[in-house]
Design a protein around this motif. Sequence first.
Motif, PDB file in Angstrom:
ATOM      1  N   PRO A  67     -33.877  -3.459  22.333  1.00 44.01           N
ATOM      2  CA  PRO A  67     -33.687  -2.343  23.255  1.00 44.01           C
ATOM      3  C   PRO A  67     -34.864  -2.263  24.230  1.00 44.01           C
ATOM      4  N   ASP A  68     -34.552  -1.962  25.480  1.00 41.93           N
ATOM      5  CA  ASP A  68     -35.561  -1.835  26.517  1.00 41.93           C
ATOM      6  C   ASP A  68     -35.225  -0.595  27.343  1.00 41.93           C
ATOM      7  N   VAL A  69     -36.222   0.001  27.965  1.00 43.67           N
ATOM      8  CA  VAL A  69     -35.974   1.223  28.743  1.00 43.67           C
ATOM      9  C   VAL A  69     -35.006   0.969  29.896  1.00 43.67           C
ATOM     10  N   GLU A  70     -34.968  -0.250  30.417  1.00 44.76           N
ATOM     11  CA  GLU A  70     -34.056  -0.576  31.520  1.00 44.76           C
ATOM     12  C   GLU A  70     -32.712  -1.091  31.024  1.00 44.76           C
ATOM     13  N   GLY A  71     -32.542  -1.205  29.721  1.00 46.74           N
ATOM     14  CA  GLY A  71     -31.292  -1.702  29.150  1.00 46.74           C
ATOM     15  C   GLY A  71     -31.575  -2.748  28.096  1.00 46.74           C
ATOM     16  N   ASP A  72     -30.611  -2.961  27.224  1.00 50.08           N
ATOM     17  CA  ASP A  72     -30.776  -3.949  26.156  1.00 50.08           C
ATOM     18  C   ASP A  72     -30.965  -5.347  26.740  1.00 50.08           C
ATOM     19  N   VAL A  73     -31.815  -6.136  26.086  1.00 53.11           N
ATOM     20  CA  VAL A  73     -32.040  -7.525  26.498  1.00 53.11           C
ATOM     21  C   VAL A  73     -31.487  -8.431  25.402  1.00 53.11           C
ATOM     22  N   THR A  74     -30.422  -9.151  25.718  1.00 50.80           N
ATOM     23  CA  THR A  74     -29.780 -10.049  24.760  1.00 50.80           C
ATOM     24  C   THR A  74     -30.585 -11.326  24.647  1.00 50.80           C
ATOM     25  N   VAL A  75     -30.880 -11.727  23.406  1.00 50.39           N
ATOM     26  CA  VAL A  75     -31.690 -12.930  23.180  1.00 50.39           C
ATOM     27  C   VAL A  75     -30.933 -14.046  22.470  1.00 50.39           C
ATOM     28  N   ASN A  76     -29.753 -13.727  21.917  1.00 49.42           N
ATOM     29  CA  ASN A  76     -29.000 -14.762  21.217  1.00 49.42           C
ATOM     30  C   ASN A  76     -27.569 -14.291  20.972  1.00 49.42           C
ATOM     31  N   PHE A  77     -26.681 -15.275  20.894  1.00 51.10           N
ATOM     32  CA  PHE A  77     -25.313 -15.045  20.456  1.00 51.10           C
ATOM     33  C   PHE A  77     -25.114 -15.866  19.188  1.00 51.10           C
ATOM     34  N   ILE A  78     -24.595 -15.248  18.151  1.00 51.62           N
ATOM     35  CA  ILE A  78     -24.418 -15.922  16.865  1.00 51.62           C
ATOM     36  C   ILE A  78     -22.930 -15.965  16.554  1.00 51.62           C
ATOM     37  N   MET A 142     -36.643 -22.381  21.252  1.00 53.59           N
ATOM     38  CA  MET A 142     -37.427 -23.145  22.226  1.00 53.59           C
ATOM     39  C   MET A 142     -36.561 -23.605  23.398  1.00 53.59           C
ATOM     40  N   ALA A 143     -35.340 -24.055  23.121  1.00 49.88           N
ATOM     41  CA  ALA A 143     -34.440 -24.496  24.190  1.00 49.88           C
ATOM     42  C   ALA A 143     -34.127 -23.329  25.138  1.00 49.88           C
ATOM     43  N   THR A 145     -35.957 -20.552  25.592  1.00 50.67           N
ATOM     44  CA  THR A 145     -37.191 -20.180  26.294  1.00 50.67           C
ATOM     45  C   THR A 145     -37.483 -21.146  27.437  1.00 50.67           C
ATOM     46  N   GLU A 146     -37.369 -22.444  27.166  1.00 52.62           N
ATOM     47  CA  GLU A 146     -37.603 -23.447  28.213  1.00 52.62           C
ATOM     48  C   GLU A 146     -36.604 -23.281  29.351  1.00 52.62           C
ATOM     49  N   CYS A 147     -35.372 -22.981  29.015  1.00 52.39           N
ATOM     50  CA  CYS A 147     -34.337 -22.775  30.036  1.00 52.39           C
ATOM     51  C   CYS A 147     -34.706 -21.591  30.939  1.00 52.39           C
ATOM     52  N   LEU A 148     -35.147 -20.485  30.337  1.00 50.62           N
ATOM     53  CA  LEU A 148     -35.529 -19.308  31.116  1.00 50.62           C
ATOM     54  C   LEU A 148     -36.734 -19.591  32.010  1.00 50.62           C
ATOM     55  N   LEU A 149     -37.668 -20.394  31.519  1.00 47.54           N
ATOM     56  CA  LEU A 149     -38.894 -20.645  32.258  1.00 47.54           C
ATOM     57  C   LEU A 149     -38.759 -21.719  33.329  1.00 47.54           C
ATOM     58  N   MET A 150     -37.921 -22.716  33.103  1.00 49.73           N
ATOM     59  CA  MET A 150     -37.926 -23.906  33.955  1.00 49.73           C
ATOM     60  C   MET A 150     -36.675 -24.120  34.799  1.00 49.73           C
ATOM     61  N   ARG A 151     -35.667 -23.281  34.639  1.00 54.60           N
ATOM     62  CA  ARG A 151     -34.429 -23.462  35.403  1.00 54.60           C
ATOM     63  C   ARG A 151     -34.137 -22.221  36.225  1.00 54.60           C
ATOM     64  N   ASN A 152     -33.507 -22.448  37.369  1.00 59.84           N
ATOM     65  CA  ASN A 152     -33.098 -21.289  38.171  1.00 59.84           C
ATOM     66  C   ASN A 152     -31.832 -20.696  37.567  1.00 59.84           C
ATOM     67  N   ALA A 153     -31.373 -19.588  38.132  1.00 56.70           N
ATOM     68  CA  ALA A 153     -30.261 -18.847  37.551  1.00 56.70           C
ATOM     69  C   ALA A 153     -28.993 -19.689  37.441  1.00 56.70           C
ATOM     70  N   GLU A 154     -28.669 -20.447  38.483  1.00 52.39           N
ATOM     71  CA  GLU A 154     -27.458 -21.267  38.426  1.00 52.39           C
ATOM     72  C   GLU A 154     -27.582 -22.364  37.375  1.00 52.39           C
ATOM     73  N   GLU A 155     -28.751 -22.973  37.272  1.00 51.25           N
ATOM     74  CA  GLU A 155     -28.964 -24.015  36.255  1.00 51.25           C
ATOM     75  C   GLU A 155     -28.844 -23.431  34.847  1.00 51.25           C
ATOM     76  N   ARG A 156     -29.350 -22.214  34.664  1.00 50.62           N
ATOM     77  CA  ARG A 156     -29.238 -21.575  33.353  1.00 50.62           C
ATOM     78  C   ARG A 156     -27.770 -21.325  32.996  1.00 50.62           C
ATOM     79  N   TYR A 157     -26.996 -20.881  33.985  1.00 53.03           N
ATOM     80  CA  TYR A 157     -25.571 -20.644  33.746  1.00 53.03           C
ATOM     81  C   TYR A 157     -24.857 -21.954  33.429  1.00 53.03           C
TER      82      TYR A 157
END
Length: 197
Positions: A67-78, A142-143, A145-157
């Motif tokens: 939970p975050d003040v600006e809205g929930d931040v999703t970190v994984n789908f299981i 790690m995959a 995290t690396e995706c968030l740090l090293m890829r732009n939004a379209e690449e992440r999608y």
Amino acid sequence: MNEIEVFAWCRERLHVLCPGLTSELIDELSLGWRVVRLDKREHLAEAGCIHKEAFLVAEGLVRAYYPDVEGDVTVNFIAEGDFATHYTSLEAPRPSHFAFQALEPTVAIAFSYEYVYQLSQRRCEMERLLRVLLEHEYTRLMAHTECLLMRNAEERYRHFLQNFGPLLSRISVSDLSSYLGVSRQNLTLIRKRLLDE
């Protein structure tokens, strides 16, 4: 799935995750299992609480978020076959920053951390299973995290589609945009652009 089918599925899944597990160990481990059935948007575990169980998803889909003040931040789908758990809870009981919520009706097998810990003290094969599960989660984390740090939004999608495409229809735009670290509007534009190509 009835309880017998859930337990049979669980035994098979544990053999897939860690082929060296003996039937005797799985029998002993099964003494601490219980089946949990959740409705859509119901929580398996809340943020800010000490999590006492890990959940192996047999049917359904779960999201991990904080939970975050600006809205929930999703970190994984299981999805089916994976564990919904905050692995640091295995080390020592302390409140988790993460919550686990069913995104659709879900059936899971709950494993007590205390029971798993006691079993790992007696059976070295249990430690091997825990190591395999931790390695799997570390690799996934790690995959992402690396995706968030090293890829732009379209690449992440595109990466999400390539690796988790079958989940797309089961996930809301809000949860997906949060997971990818992009706004809903930006994600909608990316999806439209890719459809037009």
